[in-house]
Every structure is written in structure tokens, then in C-alpha cells.
Design an enzyme around this catalytic site. Sequence first.
Site, PDB file in Angstrom:
ATOM      1  N   ASP A 140      76.661  52.832 -78.726  1.00  0.00           N
ATOM      2  CA  ASP A 140      77.586  53.678 -78.209  1.00  0.00           C
ATOM      3  C   ASP A 140      77.166  54.426 -77.051  1.00  0.00           C
ATOM      4  O   ASP A 140      76.018  54.648 -76.911  1.00  0.00           O
ATOM      5  CB  ASP A 140      77.775  54.791 -79.296  1.00  0.00           C
ATOM      6  CG  ASP A 140      78.528  56.012 -78.858  1.00  0.00           C
ATOM      7  OD1 ASP A 140      79.703  55.908 -78.706  1.00  0.00           O
ATOM      8  OD2 ASP A 140      77.919  57.224 -78.867  1.00  0.00           O
TER       9      ASP A 140
ATOM     10  N   GLU B 166      78.810  50.004 -74.863  1.00  0.00           N
ATOM     11  CA  GLU B 166      80.078  50.771 -74.337  1.00  0.00           C
ATOM     12  C   GLU B 166      79.662  51.610 -73.119  1.00  0.00           C
ATOM     13  O   GLU B 166      78.716  52.476 -73.147  1.00  0.00           O
ATOM     14  CB  GLU B 166      80.438  51.944 -75.343  1.00  0.00           C
ATOM     15  CG  GLU B 166      81.622  53.114 -74.644  1.00  0.00           C
ATOM     16  CD  GLU B 166      81.662  54.367 -75.404  1.00  0.00           C
ATOM     17  OE1 GLU B 166      82.699  54.694 -75.410  1.00  0.00           O
ATOM     18  OE2 GLU B 166      80.372  54.557 -75.862  1.00  0.00           O
TER      19      GLU B 166
END
Length: 413
Positions: A228, A264
Site C-alpha cells: 500500500d 501501489e
Amino acid sequence: MKNRLLLLSVTLLATCALSACQKANSKDSSVKKVAVSQKVDRSLYRNFYEIFTSSFADSNHDGEGDLNGVTQHLDYLNTGKSNSTTDLKVQGLWMTPIFASPSYHGYDVTNYEEINPKFGTMADFENLIAQAKKRGIAVILDMPFNHTATDNVWFQKALAGDKKYVAYYNWSDTAKEGYSLASNGKYYESEFDKSMPDLNLANPEVKKEIAKITKFWLDKGVSGFRLDAVGFYFSNDDKKTTAFTKWLTDTVKKQNPKAYLVGEVFSTASAIDDIYPSGIDSLFDFPNALQSSSSPINSALVLGEGSLFGQQIEAWDQEIHADNPKAIDAPFLSNHDTNRSATLLSSLSMQKMAAQTYLLMPGNPFIYYGEELGLTGSGIDQNKRLPMPWNAAGTDSPKAEHFCARCDRNCYN
């Protein structure tokens, strides 16, 4: 290598249909096929399916999606039988955070080695992994290493003045952008929210903690991680971000050479490309997703420029492999942070064409749960993460979550 070129050729045929091959006789439609990689690990190629864990399936009917609900619906993803016509033939499952957390979304973690009780137990998770492997499904876990929760014991010890844990975070004596005031009178970096203090990823002790966490879950049988907020590891410093991502990739690969990492970087093509020299397997292909009306796939669908889109696909494929010969692109249409693809596309035929296009692109396609059903959702995050509609009666579907302005917290209907 032949498989990669064949896949790219098939993709170009699909995109040609977007424009009804209007430019079939023009020079622009002729895409030169150039070998871009001979080093990609073929075992890491999979069709992935993303689930927002609390919204997927509710096994005990308490309104909350849970691990047993996922396990009970694995046959929907893949029965493990090659001749089955009732499954999606999914080979990889990305689960959003399942760790102990005070929030509904789970991206503020209090304990990285503890299952959130609302999802079940560690035994439930171990059973899920075992059942997934029987069906040929590799499970990857969402890892928010950019920040923790303020309730995390590391941050609580930092607030208490423990010097070791003070160094786990980034502090300032004065107020500045991206920082929040703590109870100790100092300001801590919190780029996302005051409930999410940013970790000091340059700290060797923090790196040791992260290495311990990844080994813990790899030992539990997971096949890798979705990382993330990679673009925020070191805000405004791509070199440090790339260096840390390289360290993390190398660390995980030493623990399990077959582990898969996808990161990401919710940004531009150039920002994403800057991180590929780290050696990470994949970075999500945000430029080719549907979140922007100017994205290439949007232009191809709306304007019928399939030939141009095919050239853009090949150019991107070559670009990422110039920076990382082992790169595997990660195309998708929408995810838990963006408006759903069925909301953005005006007709069923366009939805089908979009799916055909990105599923045939080189790399590992990521399907967002419910996308295959035309599930819609836009606006606030909860609308993008609505419950999976298993049947008309609502059986196994969790309750929809909403934001309660009155009590300033996330609640259930």
C-alpha cells in the site's frame, strides 16, 4: 517470450475491434513487435481478484464479511477443476487488510501479526490458505507499511517517551503540512490522516520489524503482498522510495524466492516507472485504468482509437522492461479507491469491451470483486466497497457501511 508476444498480438486484435479496424490499412495501425523480456518468471503470472474483505461474504450473518465467508466462496473463484464452467478461473486473490485495526477499512494497523477479530481467527485464516491452495489460488495480503494506527503499541510507546520507538516515526517541533499534534507536544508526520502516523522507513529497527512481519505471513502460506501507498514511503523523494522498495523486495525474495510483490503508486506513468528499477515484480497500471477520462483505455472506448491504444500498450510494456527486465505489468479497470468501472462506462457492451481489453493486456490483470457482475459504486469510499450481491435474498452478503456524520465514525446500517 513467444507467449508474451502472442498475448500482445491478441491484445492488439481486441483493441482493433474498438475502432472496427478503421485504420487497418494505415501505417499507424502496424505495431512493430519487439522482444522486451526473456527473464520474467512465468510462475508469477496469474489472474488476480481483489476483495475488500469486510464486504465480500458473511458466513455467520453478523453483517460483517469474514474469512470463513471467503473460504466458503472459493469455488466461485476457482474450483480447481480445469473443465469447470462455473468459476472465474482466478489464480490469485488479493485481500485488503485483515489485521487488527480500529477502522472499518483496516489500513491503520495496530498489530500486523494479529487477525482482526471481526474477520475471524488465525485458524480461520490458515484454513482459507489451505483451501485456496487446493484450488490453485495464491493469496496475497495488503500491507500498509507506510504508516500504522495511533493505537499501535509502537506509537503508544513513542508517545510515552521510549527513545527506541520515538525513532520509529517522523517528528517535528513545529507545525507543518502533513503533520499532526501529538499528546507529547510534538508533531508527527501523518500524510494520510491524523490517525495514521507515518513510519520512519529509514530506521534499521523499523526495517527489522517489517522483515519479521513479512516472514511471519510467508510462513503462514501467503504467496506475497500488495504494498500500500508505495509512492508515499518517502514523500517527494523517489530515490529513497525506490531504494526502500528494493530493500523490501530483496528481503521478501530472500524469505521466499517465489513470493510476488505488487505495489501501489497512485500517480503518473513517469512516477510509476521511476520505481520499477527497485526490482519489484509489479506496479499497478494506473495510467491505463478508468479513473481518469483521459486514460488511454477510456479514449479507445469512447473515441474508437483501438489502434492507438495498442501502440500505447506496447510502448508501456517496453518502458517498464527497460527499467526492470523481470517486470510484470498489473492492469486493472477499477479498485477499492476508485469509482467502479460499471459506473464509469455507459453501456454493457462498453463494459464487456473494456474487460476484454485489459484482461488480454500483458501482465497480471486484477479484477475488482463484483466487477464481473457490473456492480456499481462511486463517490465516498463506502460506495466503492459495497457488499458482494450473492443472491436476490441477500444471503451471505455483508451489510453496507456508511459514514455517520453525527458521531464522526464509520457505522453499519
